[in-house]
Design a protein around this motif. Structure first.
Motif, short mmCIF file in Angstrom:
data_model
loop_
_atom_site.label_atom_id
_atom_site.label_comp_id
_atom_site.label_asym_id
_atom_site.label_seq_id
_atom_site.Cartn_x
_atom_site.Cartn_y
_atom_site.Cartn_z
N LEU A 149 0.83 -1.21 0.00
CA LEU A 149 0.00 0.00 0.00
C LEU A 149 0.86 1.26 0.00
O LEU A 149 0.47 2.29 -0.56
CB LEU A 149 -0.93 0.00 1.22
N ASP A 150 2.01 1.19 0.69
CA ASP A 150 2.96 2.30 0.75
C ASP A 150 2.29 3.59 1.23
O ASP A 150 2.45 4.65 0.66
CB ASP A 150 3.60 2.53 -0.63
N SER A 151 1.51 3.45 2.31
CA SER A 151 0.84 4.62 2.90
C SER A 151 0.65 4.37 4.38
O SER A 151 -0.12 3.49 4.78
CB SER A 151 -0.52 4.86 2.23
N ASP A 152 1.34 5.16 5.21
CA ASP A 152 1.23 4.99 6.65
C ASP A 152 -0.15 5.34 7.18
O ASP A 152 -0.55 4.89 8.26
CB ASP A 152 2.28 5.86 7.38
N ILE A 153 -0.88 6.16 6.44
CA ILE A 153 -2.23 6.53 6.87
C ILE A 153 -3.17 5.34 6.72
O ILE A 153 -4.00 5.07 7.60
CB ILE A 153 -2.75 7.75 6.08
N LEU A 154 -3.04 4.59 5.62
CA LEU A 154 -3.92 3.45 5.38
C LEU A 154 -3.51 2.24 6.20
O LEU A 154 -4.34 1.60 6.85
CB LEU A 154 -3.92 3.09 3.89
N LEU A 155 -2.22 1.91 6.20
CA LEU A 155 -1.74 0.75 6.94
C LEU A 155 -0.27 0.93 7.27
O LEU A 155 0.60 0.83 6.42
CB LEU A 155 -1.94 -0.53 6.13
N VAL A 156 -0.02 1.20 8.54
CA VAL A 156 1.34 1.40 8.99
C VAL A 156 2.02 0.05 9.19
O VAL A 156 1.36 -0.96 9.46
CB VAL A 156 1.35 2.22 10.31
N SER A 157 3.32 0.01 9.05
CA SER A 157 4.06 -1.25 9.18
C SER A 157 4.20 -1.63 10.65
O SER A 157 4.19 -0.75 11.54
CB SER A 157 5.45 -1.12 8.56
N PRO A 158 4.34 -2.93 10.96
CA PRO A 158 4.53 -3.35 12.35
C PRO A 158 5.78 -2.77 12.98
O PRO A 158 5.82 -2.52 14.18
CB PRO A 158 4.59 -4.89 12.26
N VAL A 159 6.81 -2.54 12.18
CA VAL A 159 8.05 -1.95 12.71
C VAL A 159 7.78 -0.55 13.24
O VAL A 159 8.23 -0.18 14.33
CB VAL A 159 9.14 -1.92 11.63
N ARG A 160 7.03 0.23 12.46
CA ARG A 160 6.69 1.59 12.90
C ARG A 160 5.83 1.56 14.16
O ARG A 160 5.96 2.42 15.05
CB ARG A 160 5.92 2.33 11.79
N VAL A 161 4.92 0.61 14.22
CA VAL A 161 4.03 0.50 15.38
C VAL A 161 4.83 0.18 16.64
O VAL A 161 4.63 0.80 17.69
CB VAL A 161 2.94 -0.57 15.14
N ILE A 162 5.73 -0.79 16.54
CA ILE A 162 6.55 -1.17 17.70
C ILE A 162 7.43 0.01 18.14
O ILE A 162 7.60 0.26 19.35
CB ILE A 162 7.42 -2.40 17.38
N HIS A 163 7.97 0.72 17.17
CA HIS A 163 8.80 1.89 17.50
C HIS A 163 7.97 2.95 18.21
O HIS A 163 8.42 3.53 19.22
CB HIS A 163 9.41 2.47 16.22
N ARG A 164 6.78 3.20 17.71
CA ARG A 164 5.92 4.20 18.33
C ARG A 164 5.49 3.76 19.73
O ARG A 164 5.44 4.59 20.65
CB ARG A 164 4.68 4.43 17.45
N LEU A 165 5.22 2.48 19.89
CA LEU A 165 4.84 1.98 21.21
C LEU A 165 5.98 2.14 22.20
O LEU A 165 5.76 2.52 23.37
CB LEU A 165 4.45 0.50 21.10
N GLY A 166 7.20 1.90 21.74
CA GLY A 166 8.36 2.10 22.61
C GLY A 166 8.50 3.54 23.04
O GLY A 166 8.83 3.82 24.20
N CYS A 167 8.22 4.47 22.12
CA CYS A 167 8.28 5.90 22.46
C CYS A 167 7.21 6.27 23.49
O CYS A 167 7.45 7.03 24.43
CB CYS A 167 8.10 6.75 21.21
N LEU A 168 6.00 5.72 23.31
CA LEU A 168 4.91 6.01 24.24
C LEU A 168 5.22 5.48 25.63
O LEU A 168 4.93 6.14 26.64
CB LEU A 168 3.60 5.38 23.73
#
Length: 251
Positions: free
Chosen positions: A28-47
């Protein structure tokens, strides 16, 4: 002790689904439609590195847990009363049917009209769990072996011992099943109530903010948090119930 079949989640299956997720995100190549699991884990670590994250967790966890335990206690008490007094059972039947039939969204909207949103998830969790506990415990009481009760009556066994040695061992499996069914339900309903009511400092508010600002990494990260909290809370409660069942068998 309840010997229910364990739900096993294989690591390879989780890895396959993560791979599918990653490939779909890349396609899809669109973080708005479907973000990758790597980005999600990184964001969760920041939170997780912020104090507000843990305050939010405590806010939602404490309220949903309060709703669940209050409903479990009330459901058991009402089931005992209904088993003793037919009029109470007849009186409660329409209310339990209404709670089971009315959509969760309707209860949330009505509650917002009558009360503030701060403790909305407590009320909604309570309402979702109450009929499940009540119905199952009442069914457990009705299933108690009548022969054992007659024997206890013949030998004039005290009521406390009848409850301890006859009723409790046969009701516990029903209570265990009711808790297992209602634990996930109370989390779904409680978080849904927070998303609609948006009490300040709740997980639901963070989900709603992520939606408004199209912050998909935050949306997925908080969703993972909800899943983790729900599973952890479920395992903790069921563990305590199983421990209680073991103690009943020993004494």
């Amino acid at each position: 002790m309840m010997n229910g079949r364990k739900r096993e989640i294989r690591i390879w299956a989780v890895l396959v689904w993560l791979l599918v997720w990653q490939l779909a995100s890349m396609r899809l190549d669109s973080d708005i439609l479907l973000v990758s699991p790597v980005r999600v884990i990184h964001r969760l670590g920041c939170l997780m590195g912020t104090a507000s994250f843990w305050r939010t967790i405590i806010f939602t966890l404490s309220r949903i847990a309060a709703g669940f335990f209050a409903a479990a206690a009330a459901g058991c008490v009402l089931a005992v009363l209904a088993s003793c007094f037919r009029k109470i059972q007849e009186f409660l039947a329409p209310a339990m049917l209404a709670v089971k039939s009315v959509p969760v969204a309707s209860f949330i909207i009505l509650a917002l009209i009558w009360f503030s949103s701060k403790n909305l998830s407590v009320l909604i969790s309570f309402l979702m769990v109450l009929p499940v506990i009540y119905t199952n415990v009442l069914g457990g009481i009705r299933s108690v072996d009548k022969g054992l009760l007659e024997m206890a009556q013949v030998f004039r066994m005290p009521r406390v011992r009848v409850a301890r040695f006859i009723y409790l061992p046969q009701i516990m499996p029903f209570f265990h099943t009711a808790c297992r069914i209602s634990l996930g339900l109370c989390w779904k309903a409680g978080v849904a109530a927070e998303v609609i009511g948006m009490p300040r400092g709740s997980v639901g508010e963070r989900l709603q903010q992520a939606k408004v600002y199209l912050d998909t990494p935050d949306l997925f990260a908080w969703t993972l948090v909800i899943v983790a909290l729900s599973l952890t809370f479920e395992k903790l409660v069921l563990y305590l119930i199983n421990r209680a069942a073991c103690l009943l068998e020993r004494f």
